[in-house]
Design an enzyme around this catalytic site. Structure first.
Site, PDB file in Angstrom:
ATOM      1  N   GLY A  56      11.068  -2.802   5.561  1.00 17.79           N
ATOM      2  CA  GLY A  56      10.299  -4.056   5.561  1.00 17.79           C
ATOM      3  C   GLY A  56       9.849  -4.401   4.147  1.00 17.79           C
ATOM      4  N   HIS A  57       9.271  -3.404   3.464  1.00 23.71           N
ATOM      5  CA  HIS A  57       8.854  -3.625   2.071  1.00 23.71           C
ATOM      6  C   HIS A  57      10.065  -3.958   1.198  1.00 23.71           C
ATOM      7  CE1 HIS A  57       5.631  -0.678   3.460  1.00 23.71           C
ATOM      8  NE2 HIS A  57       4.906  -1.690   3.038  1.00 23.71           N
ATOM      9  N   HIS A  79       9.084   1.240   3.417  1.00 14.02           N
ATOM     10  CA  HIS A  79      10.183   1.241   4.397  1.00 14.02           C
ATOM     11  C   HIS A  79      11.018  -0.017   4.165  1.00 14.02           C
ATOM     12  CE1 HIS A  79       7.668  -1.690   6.400  1.00 14.02           C
ATOM     13  NE2 HIS A  79       6.689  -0.809   6.523  1.00 14.02           N
ATOM     14  N   LYS A  94       5.076 -10.021   9.131  1.00 14.10           N
ATOM     15  CA  LYS A  94       4.561  -8.958   9.998  1.00 14.10           C
ATOM     16  C   LYS A  94       3.034  -9.039  10.083  1.00 14.10           C
ATOM     17  CE  LYS A  94       3.898  -4.704  11.721  1.00 14.10           C
ATOM     18  NZ  LYS A  94       2.814  -4.141  11.011  1.00 14.10           N
ATOM     19  N   MET A 121       0.839  -1.200   0.000  1.00  8.19           N
ATOM     20  CA  MET A 121       0.000   0.000   0.000  1.00  8.19           C
ATOM     21  C   MET A 121       0.878   1.256   0.000  1.00  8.19           C
ATOM     22  SD  MET A 121      -3.408  -0.982   2.097  1.00  8.19           S
ATOM     23  CE  MET A 121      -2.734  -0.776   3.721  1.00  8.19           C
ATOM     24  N   GLY A 122       2.148   1.103  -0.306  1.00  6.51           N
ATOM     25  CA  GLY A 122       3.044   2.259  -0.396  1.00  6.51           C
ATOM     26  C   GLY A 122       3.529   2.733   0.959  1.00  6.51           C
ATOM     27  N   ALA A 123       4.033   3.994   1.010  1.00  2.00           N
ATOM     28  CA  ALA A 123       4.716   4.511   2.202  1.00  2.00           C
ATOM     29  C   ALA A 123       5.799   3.511   2.606  1.00  2.00           C
ATOM     30  CB  ALA A 123       3.732   4.777   3.346  1.00  2.00           C
ATOM     31  N   GLN A 171      -2.802 -12.286   7.715  1.00  2.00           N
ATOM     32  CA  GLN A 171      -2.996 -12.002   6.287  1.00  2.00           C
ATOM     33  C   GLN A 171      -2.251 -13.024   5.425  1.00  2.00           C
ATOM     34  OE1 GLN A 171      -2.767  -7.923   4.413  1.00  2.00           O
ATOM     35  NE2 GLN A 171      -0.677  -8.579   4.033  1.00  2.00           N
ATOM     36  N   GLY A 205       4.954 -10.222   3.900  1.00  2.00           N
ATOM     37  CA  GLY A 205       5.673 -10.166   5.168  1.00  2.00           C
ATOM     38  C   GLY A 205       4.973 -10.974   6.248  1.00  2.00           C
TER      39      GLY A 205
HETATM   40  P1  AMP Z   1       1.475  -2.901   3.524  1.00  2.00           P
HETATM   41  O1  AMP Z   1       2.038  -1.868   2.596  1.00  2.00           O
HETATM   42  O2  AMP Z   1       1.474  -2.509   4.948  1.00  2.00           O
HETATM   43  O3  AMP Z   1       0.163  -3.465   3.032  1.00  2.00           O
HETATM   44  O4  AMP Z   1       2.486  -4.112   3.457  1.00  2.00           O
HETATM   45  C1  AMP Z   1       2.866  -4.686   2.231  1.00  2.00           C
HETATM   46  C2  AMP Z   1       3.648  -5.942   2.497  1.00  2.00           C
HETATM   47  O5  AMP Z   1       4.806  -5.618   3.254  1.00  2.00           O
HETATM   48  C3  AMP Z   1       2.861  -6.965   3.318  1.00  2.00           C
HETATM   49  O6  AMP Z   1       3.135  -8.266   2.822  1.00  2.00           O
HETATM   50  C4  AMP Z   1       3.415  -6.776   4.695  1.00  2.00           C
HETATM   51  O7  AMP Z   1       3.335  -7.931   5.499  1.00  2.00           O
HETATM   52  C5  AMP Z   1       4.857  -6.445   4.386  1.00  2.00           C
HETATM   53  N1  AMP Z   1       5.480  -5.754   5.511  1.00  2.00           N
HETATM   54  C6  AMP Z   1       5.032  -4.640   6.153  1.00  2.00           C
HETATM   55  N2  AMP Z   1       5.834  -4.324   7.179  1.00  2.00           N
HETATM   56  C7  AMP Z   1       6.818  -5.263   7.203  1.00  2.00           C
HETATM   57  C8  AMP Z   1       7.947  -5.503   8.026  1.00  2.00           C
HETATM   58  N3  AMP Z   1       8.234  -4.712   9.067  1.00  2.00           N
HETATM   59  N4  AMP Z   1       8.737  -6.562   7.753  1.00  2.00           N
HETATM   60  C9  AMP Z   1       8.443  -7.391   6.707  1.00  2.00           C
HETATM   61  N5  AMP Z   1       7.398  -7.221   5.879  1.00  2.00           N
HETATM   62  C10 AMP Z   1       6.591  -6.178   6.131  1.00  2.00           C
END
Ligand code: AMP
Length: 278
Positions: free
Chosen positions: A36-37, A34, A149, A30-32, A153, A147
């Site tokens: 982790g992504h 970091h 995380k 979903m962008g933003a 999901q 992730g």
């Molecule tokens: P989101 O943008 O929050 O929907 O996350 C997109 C993907 O990045 C999802 O598969 C999340 O599980 C993964 N993700 C978000 N935060 C982390 C993190 N700290 N470490 C690893 N994967 C992450």
């Protein structure tokens, strides 16, 4: 890196890759972005010939209009980070491209969606499963990177792929943390200074709880103490701190199968989630 907005353009590019025998990886986000992504992007780069990152703030998975409105949107900076990682395509469609007039289909996964996030965020996982199924159909990827995380999901996506015979390999990647243990999240930017200082308490308390459970302590008592410790650490509300079976997320009272400790708690008006293996 090319930024594409339409499914038609995406399909044309992917068709060419597939004709050349390339393995395609997708990282839905979903962008933003970091670290982790970016760890998912790097795993995709290692495992695939071509990598697509999707950025789509999916309205149907938000059960709270304010959370959707406040969700950080930083596409320009995101695109620069992805280009630096060697991503081939950034797919960032508008909501109307994903949900055109007349859209009427939903993917409802039962069972693993029922507890925890599913119970607290009605409709959330149906929104997630539907958009992820659509992104898999749009990208025709061979592998998708998610992730740990978002542990629940990840289990929902795995269940859906198995149940609907979708020809994609789902790869779960480790949670990336800040140096103080806080799991990276796009929502962390909304933490004020005090809350940011207190937020690592979530991971610390979870570590203590997991160690006590592994040491043979009574699960219910340890979890109750853990919830209290979170309140002491500055969390205003604990949505859950729970021991669950790793794949099905069923309640566990003794450590008799692979388990996950999962938590969601509020600090400074921000809801944090985290999970660790037990
Ligand atoms: P989101 O943008 O929050 O929907 O996350 C997109 C993907 O990045 C999802 O598969 C999340 O599980 C993964 N993700 C978000 N935060 C982390 C993190 N700290 N470490 C690893 N994967 C992450």
């Amino acid at each position: 890196m090319q930024t594409l907005r339409t499914v038609a353009e995406l399909r044309t590019r992917v068709r060419g890759w597939k004709q050349d025998g390339r393995q395609v990886g997708v990282v839905p986000t979903m962008g933003a972005l970091h670290e982790g992504h970016l760890s998912l992007v790097r795993a995709a780069k290692r495992g695939c010939d071509r990598v697509i990152v999707t950025i789509f703030v999916n309205p149907t998975q938000f059960n709270n209009a304010e959370d959707l409105a406040k969700y950080p949107r930083t596409e320009e900076a995101d695109a620069a980070m992805l280009a630096a990682e060697g991503v081939d395509i950034l797919f960032a469609p508008a909501p109307e491209e994903v949900y055109p007039a007349g859209f009427a289909t939903g993917v409802a996964v039962q069972g693993v969606t029922a507890p925890l996030e599913g119970a607290l965020r009605p409709g959330h996982f149906e929104g997630v499963a539907t958009v992820v199924a659509k992104l898999f159909g749009m990208t025709q990827a061979n592998r998708a990177y998610f992730g740990q995380k978002d542990w629940q999901q990840l289990q929902v996506v795995k269940r859906m792929v198995a149940d609907l015979n979708i020809a994609i390999e789902v790869v779960g990647c480790d949670t990336i943390r800040e140096a103080d243990g806080l799991a990276m999240s796009s929502r962390n930017v909304r933490l004020d200074a005090l809350s940011r200082a207190q937020a690592p308490g979530l991971y610390k308390v979870m570590g203590k709880v997991a160690a006590a459970i592994k040491g043979g302590a009574d699960v219910a008592a340890v979890l109750a103490q853990g919830r209290e410790d979170l309140r002491q650490a500055g969390f205003t509300e604990v949505d859950y701190l729970d021991l669950r079976s790793a794949a099905m997320l069923e309640p566990m009272t003794t450590l008799d199968q692979p388990a996950r400790l999962l938590a969601a708690a509020w600090i400074g008006g921000v809801r944090l989630i985290d999970n660790i293996a037990v």
